[in-house]
Scaffold this motif. Structure first.
Motif, mmCIF file in Angstrom:
data_model
loop_
_atom_site.group_PDB
_atom_site.id
_atom_site.type_symbol
_atom_site.label_atom_id
_atom_site.label_comp_id
_atom_site.label_asym_id
_atom_site.label_seq_id
_atom_site.Cartn_x
_atom_site.Cartn_y
_atom_site.Cartn_z
ATOM 1 N N TYR A 75 -20.457 -10.342 -2.150
ATOM 2 C CA TYR A 75 -20.503 -11.095 -3.414
ATOM 3 C C TYR A 75 -19.663 -12.363 -3.289
ATOM 4 N N SER A 76 -18.474 -12.241 -2.691
ATOM 5 C CA SER A 76 -17.595 -13.398 -2.532
ATOM 6 C C SER A 76 -18.243 -14.462 -1.655
ATOM 7 N N TYR A 77 -18.849 -14.039 -0.555
ATOM 8 C CA TYR A 77 -19.544 -14.983 0.312
ATOM 9 C C TYR A 77 -20.645 -15.708 -0.451
ATOM 10 N N ILE A 78 -21.414 -14.957 -1.223
ATOM 11 C CA ILE A 78 -22.531 -15.541 -1.966
ATOM 12 C C ILE A 78 -22.036 -16.603 -2.937
ATOM 13 N N LYS A 79 -20.991 -16.290 -3.688
ATOM 14 C CA LYS A 79 -20.475 -17.236 -4.672
ATOM 15 C C LYS A 79 -19.850 -18.453 -4.008
ATOM 16 N N LEU A 80 -19.101 -18.252 -2.942
ATOM 17 C CA LEU A 80 -18.529 -19.383 -2.220
ATOM 18 C C LEU A 80 -19.617 -20.265 -1.643
ATOM 19 N N ASN A 81 -20.671 -19.619 -1.152
ATOM 20 C CA ASN A 81 -21.791 -20.361 -0.590
ATOM 21 C C ASN A 81 -22.463 -21.219 -1.655
ATOM 22 N N GLN A 82 -22.594 -20.685 -2.850
ATOM 23 C CA GLN A 82 -23.235 -21.420 -3.944
ATOM 24 C C GLN A 82 -22.375 -22.573 -4.442
ATOM 25 N N LEU A 83 -21.057 -22.411 -4.357
ATOM 26 C CA LEU A 83 -20.155 -23.428 -4.886
ATOM 27 C C LEU A 83 -19.806 -24.510 -3.876
ATOM 28 N N SER A 84 -19.913 -24.210 -2.585
ATOM 29 C CA SER A 84 -19.551 -25.190 -1.564
ATOM 30 C C SER A 84 -20.671 -26.193 -1.366
ATOM 31 N N HIS B 202 -33.258 -19.554 0.735
ATOM 32 C CA HIS B 202 -32.108 -18.709 1.066
ATOM 33 C C HIS B 202 -31.129 -18.532 -0.098
ATOM 34 N N SER B 203 -31.055 -19.494 -1.001
ATOM 35 C CA SER B 203 -30.131 -19.368 -2.130
ATOM 36 C C SER B 203 -30.469 -18.171 -3.008
ATOM 37 N N ASP B 204 -31.758 -17.854 -3.087
ATOM 38 C CA ASP B 204 -32.192 -16.688 -3.854
ATOM 39 C C ASP B 204 -32.402 -15.462 -2.970
#
Length: 463
Positions: free
Chosen positions: A66-75, A235-237
């Motif tokens: 989950y953390s990776y996903i959120k960081l990926n979306q915000l970076s 990939h975002s989804d």
């Protein structure tokens, strides 16, 4: 597309790999070789509660996902672990150290797979030595050499083949669980526990947490998705869905395998032969044919895991070099070559192969597993910490990153305490390797800074 192929880039449109392929990539990275290598190690520590250790490790891994996903979306642009540290912590030194730590973890993972491959191969053969040399080590070296050679010449595997292979590997393990449970209930008196299945709930203590920490390496395969964004459609989804499906699926399989193995074979026998625990269990209810099927599956699964991890590690290293986080001498090429998606960093492949070979020859299964798990605990904990710092964003919940951070913080001392108290030699080995790795990393980046480069000048690029 090679098994587990990955580039650390975040193309807007992505590639052709859909949700099924993404789930297969993540599951293949986790169950491809992890369960065959870590099961016996976990059982030795926590006995019949091995299934609970996998639950705990899987929960922390899911929160880290989950953390990776959120960081990926915000970076911006989207990237991977070093990118997140550069973006959110504003430090290329930390980004580089995270990258190096991941590489050490991947080397440890490959050494673990190679060790398991050699162990299962020897288990199928009538000898343990050749010309006075240990056959296990020779076979481990041989399989590493095979995949180093194949990656050097660019032998690739199509995406649909990877999907089929993952389905087959899952089918073997699900069949193992189904037949094992049937045997345990139908022939209870013949099992090691004397009847039914054994969950070990009467002896709860700190051991499951220690074992969860040591098994953590078995849950790192989903990271392939974060490094493969250029090959995944939307990939975002797709990646979040694939991660949220693959980790619980792997946990469920691990739970079933652990319960069946400890119930049928018993903790004592598994502890005596931890490196071939599944094959030993299969022989109890499937005879020689069951033993052969599981051993063959183990050989294939651990071999494919070596291939996938080697390819991923090489591509990951290449991107670190592009971002000046590894010495350029490891992969000398012209600026134009950095844009070529099919570039094979041959020197890196050879170096990773040599390091893996050294680990698997001189290390024990417990030591290799512990070191690899240690690296991923540190990195996953760092990513959870970064994600927790972004909890003010509307779409970022503080709960999963907090659970991931607390879990990794608990895992680290528990694993070290277990190694210190029960396997002092392994503790010293892991500690020595860790100290050397950190010193080398700090020396490299401090020298780089003294040479005139600042964090602002050494930025992580993910284009």
């Amino acid at each position: 597309m090679a098994t587990g192929e990955s580039e650390i880039r975040g193309d807007a449109e992505g590639g052709d790999l859909g949700l099924t392929g993404a789930i297969s990539m993540a599951l293949g990275g986790m169950i491809g070789g992890g369960i065959y290598a870590v099961l016996g190690v976990v059982v030795k520590v926590t006995g019949a509660l091995a299934w609970l250790s996998f639950v705990l490790a899987g929960l922390v891994a899911l929160c880290a996902g989950y953390s990776y996903i959120k960081l990926n979306q915000l970076s911006q642009p989207e990237g991977a672990s070093p990118t997140y540290l550069e973006w959110f912590a504003d430090s290329s030194t930390l980004a580089g150290m995270a990258g190096w730590t991941l590489l050490f973890g991947y080397v440890g993972s490959m050494a673990m797979y190679a060790y398991a491959f050699g162990s299962y191969a020897v288990d199928m053969l009538p000898m343990e030595q050749v010309f006075g040399l240990p056959l296990r080590a020779l076979l481990s070296l041989a399989i590493i050499g095979v995949f180093v050679g194949l990656n050097l010449v660019g032998v690739e595997e199509s995406g649909w083949v990877e999907i089929v292979l993952v389905v087959l590997k899952i089918a073997v393990l699900v069949g193992f669980v189904a037949f094992g449970l049937w045997f345990a209930f139908a022939n209870g008196g013949e099992t090691a526990t004397g009847g039914g299945v054994e969950l070990g709930l009467g002896g709860l203590g700190f051991e499951p947490i220690m074992a969860a920490a040591m098994s953590f390496v078995a849950f790192q395969g989903w990271q392939l998705l974060m490094y493969s964004q250029g090959t995944i459609k939307d990939h975002s989804d797709t990646n979040p869905t694939a991660i949220y499906i693959s980790i619980p699926t792997a946990v469920a399989i691990y739970i079933g395998v652990a319960i069946v193995t400890t119930s049928i074979v018993g903790v004592a026998l598994v502890s005596q032969r931890p490196e071939v625990a599944l094959a030993t269990a299969a022989s109890e209810f499937g005879g020689s044919m069951g033993h052969f099927v599981i051993a063959l599956s183990a050989l294939f699964s651990t071999a494919s895991a070596i291939n996938a991890t080697l390819f991923t590690s090489a591509q990951f290293s290449d991107r670190l070099i592009e971002n000046e986080l590894l010495p350029q001498q490891l992969d000398p090429k012209s600026p134009d070559e950095f844009e070529e998606g099919d570039h094979l960093p041959k020197r890196i492949i050879v170096l990773l192969g040599l390091l893996t070979a050294a680990f698997t020859v001189v290390g024990s299964l417990e030591g290799i597993t512990s070191f690899a798990s240690l690296t991923f605990i540190v990195v996953f904990g760092a990513m959870s910490y970064l994600a927790l710092g972004q909890r003010d964003h509307e779409d970022v919940s503080a709960i999963p990153p907090a659970v991931g951070l607390v879990g990794t913080v608990a895992f680290l001392p528990m694993m070290l305490w277990h190694l210190w108290s029960a396997q002092r030699g392994v503790f010293y080995t892991v500690a020595a390797i860790t100290v050397v790795a950190v010193v080398v990393e700090l020396a490299y980046f401090e020298i780089d800074s003294l040479g005139g480069k600042t964090d602002d000048e050494t930025s992580v690029r993910s284009d």
